[in-house]
Design a protein around this motif. Structure first.
Motif, PDB file in Angstrom:
ATOM      1  N   ALA A  69       0.813  -1.217   0.000  1.00  0.00           N
ATOM      2  CA  ALA A  69       0.000   0.000   0.000  1.00  0.00           C
ATOM      3  C   ALA A  69       0.848   1.269   0.000  1.00  0.00           C
ATOM      4  O   ALA A  69       0.333   2.347  -0.305  1.00  0.00           O
ATOM      5  CB  ALA A  69      -0.926   0.002   1.207  1.00  0.00           C
ATOM      6  N   ASP A  70       2.127   1.172   0.321  1.00  0.00           N
ATOM      7  CA  ASP A  70       2.980   2.361   0.336  1.00  0.00           C
ATOM      8  C   ASP A  70       3.204   2.941  -1.058  1.00  0.00           C
ATOM      9  O   ASP A  70       3.533   4.109  -1.205  1.00  0.00           O
ATOM     10  CB  ASP A  70       4.339   2.042   0.966  1.00  0.00           C
ATOM     11  N   GLU A  71       3.039   2.139  -2.079  1.00  0.00           N
ATOM     12  CA  GLU A  71       3.246   2.597  -3.452  1.00  0.00           C
ATOM     13  C   GLU A  71       1.941   3.054  -4.084  1.00  0.00           C
ATOM     14  O   GLU A  71       1.912   3.395  -5.260  1.00  0.00           O
ATOM     15  CB  GLU A  71       3.876   1.475  -4.275  1.00  0.00           C
ATOM     16  N   ALA A  72       0.854   3.078  -3.335  1.00  0.00           N
ATOM     17  CA  ALA A  72      -0.450   3.477  -3.869  1.00  0.00           C
ATOM     18  C   ALA A  72      -0.445   4.950  -4.220  1.00  0.00           C
ATOM     19  O   ALA A  72       0.297   5.748  -3.662  1.00  0.00           O
ATOM     20  CB  ALA A  72      -1.548   3.181  -2.851  1.00  0.00           C
ATOM     21  N   GLY A  73      -1.291   5.305  -5.146  1.00  0.00           N
ATOM     22  CA  GLY A  73      -1.412   6.700  -5.552  1.00  0.00           C
ATOM     23  C   GLY A  73      -1.149   6.859  -7.031  1.00  0.00           C
ATOM     24  O   GLY A  73      -1.116   5.904  -7.801  1.00  0.00           O
ATOM     25  N   GLU A  74      -0.959   8.089  -7.435  1.00  0.00           N
ATOM     26  CA  GLU A  74      -0.748   8.387  -8.839  1.00  0.00           C
ATOM     27  C   GLU A  74       0.628   7.915  -9.281  1.00  0.00           C
ATOM     28  O   GLU A  74       1.645   8.227  -8.664  1.00  0.00           O
ATOM     29  CB  GLU A  74      -0.880   9.891  -9.072  1.00  0.00           C
ATOM     30  N   VAL A  75       0.663   7.164 -10.351  1.00  0.00           N
ATOM     31  CA  VAL A  75       1.915   6.619 -10.865  1.00  0.00           C
ATOM     32  C   VAL A  75       2.492   7.531 -11.940  1.00  0.00           C
ATOM     33  O   VAL A  75       3.688   7.733 -12.030  1.00  0.00           O
ATOM     34  CB  VAL A  75       1.696   5.199 -11.434  1.00  0.00           C
ATOM     35  N   GLY A  76       1.642   8.089 -12.755  1.00  0.00           N
ATOM     36  CA  GLY A  76       2.098   8.964 -13.821  1.00  0.00           C
ATOM     37  C   GLY A  76       0.957   9.265 -14.770  1.00  0.00           C
ATOM     38  O   GLY A  76      -0.197   8.912 -14.521  1.00  0.00           O
ATOM     39  N   PHE A  77       1.270   9.897 -15.878  1.00  0.00           N
ATOM     40  CA  PHE A  77       0.261  10.232 -16.873  1.00  0.00           C
ATOM     41  C   PHE A  77       0.361   9.261 -18.028  1.00  0.00           C
ATOM     42  O   PHE A  77       1.438   9.039 -18.581  1.00  0.00           O
ATOM     43  CB  PHE A  77       0.472  11.666 -17.387  1.00  0.00           C
ATOM     44  N   PHE A  78      -0.752   8.661 -18.371  1.00  0.00           N
ATOM     45  CA  PHE A  78      -0.814   7.732 -19.490  1.00  0.00           C
ATOM     46  C   PHE A  78      -1.912   8.187 -20.436  1.00  0.00           C
ATOM     47  O   PHE A  78      -2.996   8.573 -20.007  1.00  0.00           O
ATOM     48  CB  PHE A  78      -1.087   6.310 -19.004  1.00  0.00           C
ATOM     49  N   SER A  79      -1.666   8.123 -21.708  1.00  0.00           N
ATOM     50  CA  SER A  79      -2.645   8.541 -22.698  1.00  0.00           C
ATOM     51  C   SER A  79      -3.882   7.653 -22.617  1.00  0.00           C
ATOM     52  O   SER A  79      -3.765   6.437 -22.517  1.00  0.00           O
ATOM     53  CB  SER A  79      -2.059   8.442 -24.106  1.00  0.00           C
ATOM     54  N   HIS A  81      -6.163   7.061 -24.971  1.00  0.00           N
ATOM     55  CA  HIS A  81      -6.233   6.277 -26.209  1.00  0.00           C
ATOM     56  C   HIS A  81      -5.500   7.056 -27.295  1.00  0.00           C
ATOM     57  O   HIS A  81      -5.370   8.272 -27.235  1.00  0.00           O
ATOM     58  CB  HIS A  81      -7.684   6.038 -26.626  1.00  0.00           C
ATOM     59  N   SER A  82      -5.018   6.350 -28.283  1.00  0.00           N
ATOM     60  CA  SER A  82      -4.328   6.998 -29.385  1.00  0.00           C
ATOM     61  C   SER A  82      -4.322   6.055 -30.582  1.00  0.00           C
ATOM     62  O   SER A  82      -4.037   4.866 -30.448  1.00  0.00           O
ATOM     63  CB  SER A  82      -2.891   7.346 -28.990  1.00  0.00           C
ATOM     64  N   TRP A  83      -4.616   6.598 -31.756  1.00  0.00           N
ATOM     65  CA  TRP A  83      -4.576   5.817 -32.984  1.00  0.00           C
ATOM     66  C   TRP A  83      -3.203   5.896 -33.664  1.00  0.00           C
ATOM     67  O   TRP A  83      -2.959   5.194 -34.642  1.00  0.00           O
ATOM     68  CB  TRP A  83      -5.644   6.322 -33.955  1.00  0.00           C
ATOM     69  N   GLN A  84      -2.331   6.738 -33.150  1.00  0.00           N
ATOM     70  CA  GLN A  84      -1.057   6.962 -33.825  1.00  0.00           C
ATOM     71  C   GLN A  84      -0.138   5.732 -33.822  1.00  0.00           C
ATOM     72  O   GLN A  84       0.554   5.488 -34.810  1.00  0.00           O
ATOM     73  CB  GLN A  84      -0.346   8.164 -33.227  1.00  0.00           C
ATOM     74  N   PRO A  85      -0.081   4.943 -32.745  1.00  0.00           N
ATOM     75  CA  PRO A  85       0.760   3.736 -32.816  1.00  0.00           C
ATOM     76  C   PRO A  85       0.320   2.765 -33.907  1.00  0.00           C
ATOM     77  O   PRO A  85       1.151   2.065 -34.485  1.00  0.00           O
ATOM     78  CB  PRO A  85       0.620   3.110 -31.431  1.00  0.00           C
ATOM     79  N   LEU A  86      -0.982   2.728 -34.210  1.00  0.00           N
ATOM     80  CA  LEU A  86      -1.457   1.873 -35.288  1.00  0.00           C
ATOM     81  C   LEU A  86      -0.899   2.342 -36.628  1.00  0.00           C
ATOM     82  O   LEU A  86      -0.440   1.530 -37.444  1.00  0.00           O
ATOM     83  CB  LEU A  86      -2.984   1.858 -35.313  1.00  0.00           C
ATOM     84  N   ALA A  87      -0.919   3.645 -36.856  1.00  0.00           N
ATOM     85  CA  ALA A  87      -0.359   4.192 -38.097  1.00  0.00           C
ATOM     86  C   ALA A  87       1.139   3.925 -38.176  1.00  0.00           C
ATOM     87  O   ALA A  87       1.656   3.553 -39.244  1.00  0.00           O
ATOM     88  CB  ALA A  87      -0.639   5.694 -38.190  1.00  0.00           C
ATOM     89  N   LEU A  88       1.843   4.090 -37.069  1.00  0.00           N
ATOM     90  CA  LEU A  88       3.278   3.809 -37.071  1.00  0.00           C
ATOM     91  C   LEU A  88       3.553   2.326 -37.304  1.00  0.00           C
ATOM     92  O   LEU A  88       4.512   1.969 -38.005  1.00  0.00           O
ATOM     93  CB  LEU A  88       3.905   4.249 -35.752  1.00  0.00           C
ATOM     94  N   GLY A  89       2.737   1.462 -36.737  1.00  0.00           N
ATOM     95  CA  GLY A  89       2.911   0.028 -36.941  1.00  0.00           C
ATOM     96  C   GLY A  89       2.673  -0.377 -38.385  1.00  0.00           C
ATOM     97  O   GLY A  89       3.431  -1.176 -38.956  1.00  0.00           O
ATOM     98  N   ILE A  90       1.627   0.156 -38.982  1.00  0.00           N
ATOM     99  CA  ILE A  90       1.344  -0.161 -40.381  1.00  0.00           C
ATOM    100  C   ILE A  90       2.436   0.385 -41.284  1.00  0.00           C
ATOM    101  O   ILE A  90       2.918  -0.295 -42.193  1.00  0.00           O
ATOM    102  CB  ILE A  90      -0.048   0.387 -40.784  1.00  0.00           C
ATOM    103  N   GLY A  91       2.864   1.611 -41.025  1.00  0.00           N
ATOM    104  CA  GLY A  91       3.948   2.185 -41.832  1.00  0.00           C
ATOM    105  C   GLY A  91       5.250   1.424 -41.670  1.00  0.00           C
ATOM    106  O   GLY A  91       5.968   1.190 -42.639  1.00  0.00           O
ATOM    107  N   GLY A  92       5.571   1.033 -40.427  1.00  0.00           N
ATOM    108  CA  GLY A  92       6.790   0.252 -40.195  1.00  0.00           C
ATOM    109  C   GLY A  92       6.725  -1.114 -40.843  1.00  0.00           C
ATOM    110  O   GLY A  92       7.711  -1.609 -41.404  1.00  0.00           O
ATOM    111  N   ALA A  93       5.551  -1.753 -40.789  1.00  0.00           N
ATOM    112  CA  ALA A  93       5.398  -3.057 -41.433  1.00  0.00           C
ATOM    113  C   ALA A  93       5.560  -2.942 -42.940  1.00  0.00           C
ATOM    114  O   ALA A  93       6.218  -3.780 -43.575  1.00  0.00           O
ATOM    115  CB  ALA A  93       4.035  -3.656 -41.083  1.00  0.00           C
ATOM    116  N   LEU A  94       4.989  -1.893 -43.528  1.00  0.00           N
ATOM    117  CA  LEU A  94       5.168  -1.685 -44.969  1.00  0.00           C
ATOM    118  C   LEU A  94       6.622  -1.390 -45.318  1.00  0.00           C
ATOM    119  O   LEU A  94       7.118  -1.825 -46.361  1.00  0.00           O
ATOM    120  CB  LEU A  94       4.273  -0.542 -45.453  1.00  0.00           C
ATOM    121  N   ALA A  95       7.308  -0.652 -44.452  1.00  0.00           N
ATOM    122  CA  ALA A  95       8.716  -0.335 -44.709  1.00  0.00           C
ATOM    123  C   ALA A  95       9.565  -1.608 -44.688  1.00  0.00           C
ATOM    124  O   ALA A  95      10.408  -1.821 -45.567  1.00  0.00           O
ATOM    125  CB  ALA A  95       9.233   0.667 -43.684  1.00  0.00           C
TER     126      ALA A  95
END
Length: 132
Positions: A69-79, A81-95
């Protein structure tokens, strides 16, 4: 994070010893090189974690008397949702497919990669996530 840094440093010592033993006994270049590169990666991660741990506050994992419980609380900021990793994955796969099929495919993958990269960098400057 001090414990993680120490773990990676000790892991790098082990990998270095195994690389030397493997290289002497097998006389095989590819595996020996891979083990020495793994040693380099482990020592870099261990150095980074140790370097970072000296500049941040001690976490609960650094305290031997800490509870979960000592580590409880806010860990950080996380997005959310984002569609950008999908575009990067498709572009990288095509490359990478372009390397195997033909270099002409890179003309199609480069714009997709650039759209994904710019979208990911600037996704909090416009649209619904602008205020986050």
């Amino acid at each position: 994070m001090k414990i993680q840094g120490r773990m990676f440093v000790w892991l790098s010592v082990f990998v270095l010893a195994m690389a030397i033993v493997y290289g002497v006994w097998s006389k095989e270049a590819a595996g020996t090189t891979a083990l020495f590169m793994a040693f380099g990666l482990c020592i870099m991660i261990g150095f980074y974690l140790g370097f970072t741990a000296s500049r941040v506050d001690a976490g609960a994992q650094d305290n031997k008397e800490a509870d979960v419980a000592d580590e409880a609380g806010e860990v950080g900021f996380f997005s959310p949702h984002s569609w950008q990793p999908l575009a990067l994955g498709i572009g990288g796969a095509l490359a990478f497919l372009g390397v195997a099929v033909g270099w002409w495919l890179l003309y199609f993958s480069a714009p997709i990669i650039m759209i994904g990269l710019f979208g990911w960098v600037f996704e909090y400057y416009r649209g619904e996530n602008r205020t986050q």
